[in-house]
Design a protein around this motif. Structure first.
Motif, PDB file in Angstrom:
ATOM      1  N   THR A   1      10.856  -3.574  29.119  1.00 45.03           N
ATOM      2  CA  THR A   1       9.464  -3.763  29.533  1.00 45.03           C
ATOM      3  C   THR A   1       9.452  -4.349  30.941  1.00 45.03           C
ATOM      4  OG1 THR A   1       9.429  -5.944  28.459  1.00 45.03           O
ATOM      5  CG2 THR A   1       8.568  -4.081  27.198  1.00 45.03           C
ATOM      6  N   PRO A   2       8.405  -4.096  31.718  1.00 46.35           N
ATOM      7  CA  PRO A   2       8.338  -4.607  33.086  1.00 46.35           C
ATOM      8  C   PRO A   2       8.379  -6.128  33.150  1.00 46.35           C
ATOM      9  CG  PRO A   2       6.732  -2.854  32.758  1.00 46.35           C
ATOM     10  CD  PRO A   2       7.278  -3.194  31.401  1.00 46.35           C
ATOM     11  N   MET A   3       8.864  -6.664  34.280  1.00 45.36           N
ATOM     12  CA  MET A   3       9.019  -8.098  34.445  1.00 45.36           C
ATOM     13  C   MET A   3       7.704  -8.804  34.735  1.00 45.36           C
ATOM     14  SD  MET A   3      12.508  -8.240  36.740  1.00 45.36           S
ATOM     15  CE  MET A   3      12.316 -10.011  36.970  1.00 45.36           C
ATOM     16  N   ALA A   4       6.872  -8.215  35.570  1.00 47.54           N
ATOM     17  CA  ALA A   4       5.693  -8.912  36.084  1.00 47.54           C
ATOM     18  C   ALA A   4       4.504  -8.782  35.144  1.00 47.54           C
ATOM     19  CB  ALA A   4       5.318  -8.372  37.462  1.00 47.54           C
ATOM     20  N   ALA A   5       3.840  -9.908  34.890  1.00 54.07           N
ATOM     21  CA  ALA A   5       2.623  -9.925  34.074  1.00 54.07           C
ATOM     22  C   ALA A   5       1.823 -11.162  34.434  1.00 54.07           C
ATOM     23  CB  ALA A   5       2.956  -9.928  32.588  1.00 54.07           C
ATOM     24  N   PRO A   6       0.485 -11.081  34.446  1.00 56.50           N
ATOM     25  CA  PRO A   6      -0.343 -12.256  34.737  1.00 56.50           C
ATOM     26  C   PRO A   6      -0.149 -13.350  33.689  1.00 56.50           C
ATOM     27  CG  PRO A   6      -1.629 -10.230  34.883  1.00 56.50           C
ATOM     28  CD  PRO A   6      -0.330  -9.868  34.249  1.00 56.50           C
ATOM     29  N   LEU A   7      -0.470 -14.561  34.067  1.00 50.24           N
ATOM     30  CA  LEU A   7      -0.337 -15.700  33.160  1.00 50.24           C
ATOM     31  C   LEU A   7      -1.178 -15.513  31.903  1.00 50.24           C
ATOM     32  CD1 LEU A   7       0.856 -18.593  32.849  1.00 50.24           C
ATOM     33  CD2 LEU A   7      -1.263 -19.434  33.900  1.00 50.24           C
ATOM     34  N   ALA A   8      -2.405 -15.001  32.065  1.00 53.66           N
ATOM     35  CA  ALA A   8      -3.306 -14.820  30.926  1.00 53.66           C
ATOM     36  C   ALA A   8      -2.849 -13.711  29.993  1.00 53.66           C
ATOM     37  CB  ALA A   8      -4.718 -14.513  31.412  1.00 53.66           C
ATOM     38  N   ASP A   9      -1.903 -12.901  30.448  1.00 49.33           N
ATOM     39  CA  ASP A   9      -1.438 -11.766  29.664  1.00 49.33           C
ATOM     40  C   ASP A   9      -0.205 -12.150  28.852  1.00 49.33           C
ATOM     41  OD1 ASP A   9      -1.373  -9.243  28.641  1.00 49.33           O
ATOM     42  OD2 ASP A   9      -0.759  -8.248  30.492  1.00 49.33           O
ATOM     43  N   GLY A  10      -0.333 -13.213  28.051  1.00 45.57           N
ATOM     44  CA  GLY A  10       0.740 -13.629  27.165  1.00 45.57           C
ATOM     45  C   GLY A  10       1.646 -14.713  27.693  1.00 45.57           C
ATOM     46  N   GLY A  11       1.467 -15.140  28.945  1.00 45.25           N
ATOM     47  CA  GLY A  11       2.359 -16.127  29.529  1.00 45.25           C
ATOM     48  C   GLY A  11       2.296 -17.498  28.890  1.00 45.25           C
ATOM     49  N   LEU A  12       1.184 -17.823  28.231  1.00 41.46           N
ATOM     50  CA  LEU A  12       1.022 -19.134  27.618  1.00 41.46           C
ATOM     51  C   LEU A  12       0.971 -19.077  26.096  1.00 41.46           C
ATOM     52  CD1 LEU A  12      -1.678 -20.629  30.022  1.00 41.46           C
ATOM     53  CD2 LEU A  12       0.790 -21.032  30.063  1.00 41.46           C
ATOM     54  N   ALA A  13       1.111 -17.910  25.524  1.00 37.26           N
ATOM     55  CA  ALA A  13       0.968 -17.756  24.079  1.00 37.26           C
ATOM     56  C   ALA A  13       1.966 -18.629  23.329  1.00 37.26           C
ATOM     57  CB  ALA A  13       1.172 -16.292  23.694  1.00 37.26           C
ATOM     58  N   GLN A  14       1.468 -19.429  22.401  1.00 35.34           N
ATOM     59  CA  GLN A  14       2.234 -20.355  21.571  1.00 35.34           C
ATOM     60  C   GLN A  14       2.943 -21.447  22.359  1.00 35.34           C
ATOM     61  OE1 GLN A  14       3.404 -16.712  20.826  1.00 35.34           O
ATOM     62  NE2 GLN A  14       1.274 -16.773  20.194  1.00 35.34           N
ATOM     63  N   ARG A  15       2.647 -21.547  23.639  1.00 27.83           N
ATOM     64  CA  ARG A  15       3.251 -22.586  24.467  1.00 27.83           C
ATOM     65  C   ARG A  15       2.239 -23.665  24.839  1.00 27.83           C
ATOM     66  NH1 ARG A  15       8.072 -20.357  25.908  1.00 27.83           N
ATOM     67  NH2 ARG A  15       8.502 -22.043  27.361  1.00 27.83           N
ATOM     68  N   VAL A  16       1.025 -23.539  24.314  1.00 33.12           N
ATOM     69  CA  VAL A  16      -0.046 -24.484  24.611  1.00 33.12           C
ATOM     70  C   VAL A  16      -0.826 -24.781  23.341  1.00 33.12           C
ATOM     71  CG1 VAL A  16      -0.275 -23.674  27.003  1.00 33.12           C
ATOM     72  CG2 VAL A  16      -1.677 -22.642  25.192  1.00 33.12           C
ATOM     73  N   VAL A  17      -1.658 -25.793  23.398  1.00 31.60           N
ATOM     74  CA  VAL A  17      -2.634 -26.053  22.350  1.00 31.60           C
ATOM     75  C   VAL A  17      -3.952 -26.327  23.047  1.00 31.60           C
ATOM     76  CG1 VAL A  17      -2.081 -28.516  22.256  1.00 31.60           C
ATOM     77  CG2 VAL A  17      -3.198 -27.426  20.310  1.00 31.60           C
ATOM     78  N   GLY A  18      -5.042 -25.824  22.491  1.00 31.59           N
ATOM     79  CA  GLY A  18      -6.324 -25.961  23.172  1.00 31.59           C
ATOM     80  C   GLY A  18      -7.483 -26.054  22.208  1.00 31.59           C
ATOM     81  N   ALA A  19      -8.619 -26.460  22.743  1.00 29.16           N
ATOM     82  CA  ALA A  19      -9.848 -26.556  21.963  1.00 29.16           C
ATOM     83  C   ALA A  19     -11.017 -26.227  22.874  1.00 29.16           C
ATOM     84  CB  ALA A  19     -10.013 -27.954  21.373  1.00 29.16           C
ATOM     85  N   GLY A  20     -12.092 -25.737  22.275  1.00 29.28           N
ATOM     86  CA  GLY A  20     -13.253 -25.386  23.071  1.00 29.28           C
ATOM     87  C   GLY A  20     -14.462 -25.094  22.215  1.00 29.28           C
ATOM     88  N   ALA A  21     -15.522 -24.661  22.889  1.00 26.36           N
ATOM     89  CA  ALA A  21     -16.777 -24.350  22.218  1.00 26.36           C
ATOM     90  C   ALA A  21     -17.258 -22.979  22.677  1.00 26.36           C
ATOM     91  CB  ALA A  21     -17.830 -25.412  22.532  1.00 26.36           C
ATOM     92  N   TYR A  22     -17.982 -22.282  21.773  1.00 25.55           N
ATOM     93  CA  TYR A  22     -18.545 -20.988  22.145  1.00 25.55           C
ATOM     94  C   TYR A  22     -19.939 -20.861  21.561  1.00 25.55           C
ATOM     95  CZ  TYR A  22     -17.208 -19.410  17.413  1.00 25.55           C
ATOM     96  OH  TYR A  22     -17.060 -19.271  16.046  1.00 25.55           O
TER      97      TYR A  22
END
Length: 484
Positions: free
Chosen positions: A228-249
């Motif tokens: 698979t290609p090397m380059a990908a934006p941060l939002a495109d899986g770069g933080l998956a399961q490496r962060v924890v977050g909370a928010g409102a919608y």
């Protein structure tokens, strides 16, 4: 709200119909969190769920979406999933997710535990020297891609969620995967219905109800044994399961959707505890990261349209020593769109056309002096990723899909590490999926499976247009799902 009215219609239809008559009613409740992968996979509250929820909110890694709706509301997978198997959502599936996975037929179905497996065969156009992965051959590999255990669905009348524990058969490691837990309420704002909710999750866009954003976008699975290609934006899986977050919608008048979240990066100890090994193979950050989402939607009986945007910003140390430990400020701004056409809204098994488009623009900035002095790289870089896909599901059974993808950006040999310093890659993905069950007349209401064949063809790969054919691959997969 519209959701409540349609849920009442579904439950009434369930009570009225006899057991031999398939239910063909259009409903607007379903697992938006991947209620499906087979109407079979579901999770709901219990002491065990509370432990899982705690582990998720304290910092987990990506989990998977599951079919809580199928069990909680006695509906088949096809109600909430295009092609009768997740994670591709129908309008009913999106409603179920937005309403916090709490839709129910009012009956006690026990603990919503479920499991899935995925096995596959991968053939690349050219054998891969040294093997496709440790322990695998250079080509023609059979693999157990993953096994997963889910606990998801209603926890309280206004709190729901899902958590996935996954075993990766290629990497031979267990981990906590996608997590999304919600609390929802309804009310009035400016004289119109409003739904508002709180979410705790571990991957930007894992909570999103549209399949035009990265976590749940097409292709819904790809071979772990193909290049698979090397380059990908941060939002495109770069933080998956490496962060924890909370928010409102908030969803106002079934027209405007707004969301804001804050994420915090996990340290090495937490990443190892949650199965992120090695911890150096992804973007790392311990700072706070803001995420925002806006979407406009319109829902007609046969048509559904969504136009949206989202943004994410973070100070990160890119994975794979991309900047030799230099912190980089990455900001992603994205546009997305979804369109769906339902040939017969009165049938959950009607033919459905679905199309998605995503465009992500990323800017990355390092300290100019350090970048030049230590690695000789340019201080500023940009990366643009675009994807467009179309699928057509025949009777919720056979679903062919096609996608064009393209990534381009600032050429810099010392930053990207590609042969000529360019991050450019583009190509096409063709796929046909077959799901025999998951419909109202299925002989196995608690079991489902999906057979798929996928072909990936590259026009350019990591900046090169020469010998890109060697990265092309066929991927045959079998995914099963079952409720305990």
């Amino acid at each position: 709200m519209i959701y409540e009215k349609r849920l009442a219609e579904v439950i009434s239809a369930l009570i009225a119909r006899d057991k031999t008559t398939p239910l063909e009613t259009s409903v607007t409740v379903g697992p938006g969190a991947d209620c499906g992968w087979a109407a079979a996979v579901i999770f709901c509250g219990s002491p065990f769920s509370i432990l899982l929820l705690l582990s998720a909110t304290l910092g987990t890694k990506q989990a998977l979406a599951v079919p809580a709706f199928a069990v909680q509301t006695s509906q088949p997978c096809a109600t909430c999933h295009i092609g009768a198997f997740g994670p591709h959502l129908t309008p009913q599936g999106r409603d179920f997710k937005l309403h916090g996975y709490v839709g129910s037929d009012g009956k006690d179905h026990g603990l919503p535990l479920a499991w899935t497996t995925m096995t596959s065969f991968t053939r690349t156009a050219v054998p891969q020297p040294g093997g496709a992965a440790p322990g695998f051959r250079t080509n023609d590999n059979i693999a157990l891609d993953q096994m997963a255990l889910y606990y998801a669905g209603r926890i309280t009348p206004q709190v729901g969620g899902f958590i996935e524990f996954k075993f990766d058969g290629v990497k031979q490691q267990a981990s906590v995967d996608n997590v999304d837990i919600r609390h929802v309420r309804e009310g009035q704002l400016f004289g119109q219905d409003v739904l508002w909710g709180l979410t705790a999750n571990n991957a930007p866009t894992v909570q999103d109800p549209w399949n035009s954003t990265p976590v749940w976008g097409f292709p819904f699975n790809r071979s772990p044994l193909a290049p698979t290609p090397m380059a990908a934006p941060l939002a495109d899986g770069g933080l998956a399961q490496r962060v924890v977050g909370a928010g409102a919608y908030m969803l106002w008048n079934d027209l405007v959707y707004w969301e804001a979240d804050a994420y915090k990066g996990l340290n090495s100890t937490a990443l190892k505890a949650l199965g992120q090994v090695p911890v150096d193979d992804g973007d790392r950050t311990t700072g706070f990261m803001p995420y925002a989402r806006l979407a406009l939607i319109r829902d007609w009986p046969s048509h559904y349209v969504e136009l949206g945007a989202f943004a994410l910003s973070a100070n990160v140390v890119p994975g794979n020593n991309q900047t030799f430990g230099l912190g980089t400020r990455k900001t992603d701004a994205a546009l997305d769109a979804t369109y769906q056409y339902i040939s017969d809204p009165t049938k959950v098994t009607s033919d459905r056309l679905s199309a998605h488009a995503t465009y992500i623009h990323e800017t990355a900035r390092m300290d100019a002096g350090l970048a030049q002095a230590l690695i000789g790289a340019l201080p500023d870089h940009s990366l643009d990723t675009m994807r467009v896909d179309v699928s057509y599901s025949f009777a919720a059974t056979v679903t062919p899909s096609v996608q064009y993808f393209r990534t381009t950006g600032t050429a810099d040999l010392n930053y990207w590490g590609t042969p000529n310093g360019s991050p450019k890659s583009d190509g096409m993905i063709f796929e046909i999926g077959y799901v025999p069950w998951g419909k109202p007349d299925s002989p196995f209401p608690n079991v489902n499976l999906r057979l798929a064949v996928q072909y990936v063809s590259y026009f350019s790969f990591d900046g090169s247009s020469t010998n890109t054919r060697s990265n092309n691959n066929f991927y045959f997969s079998l995914r099963t799902a079952a409720k305990f």
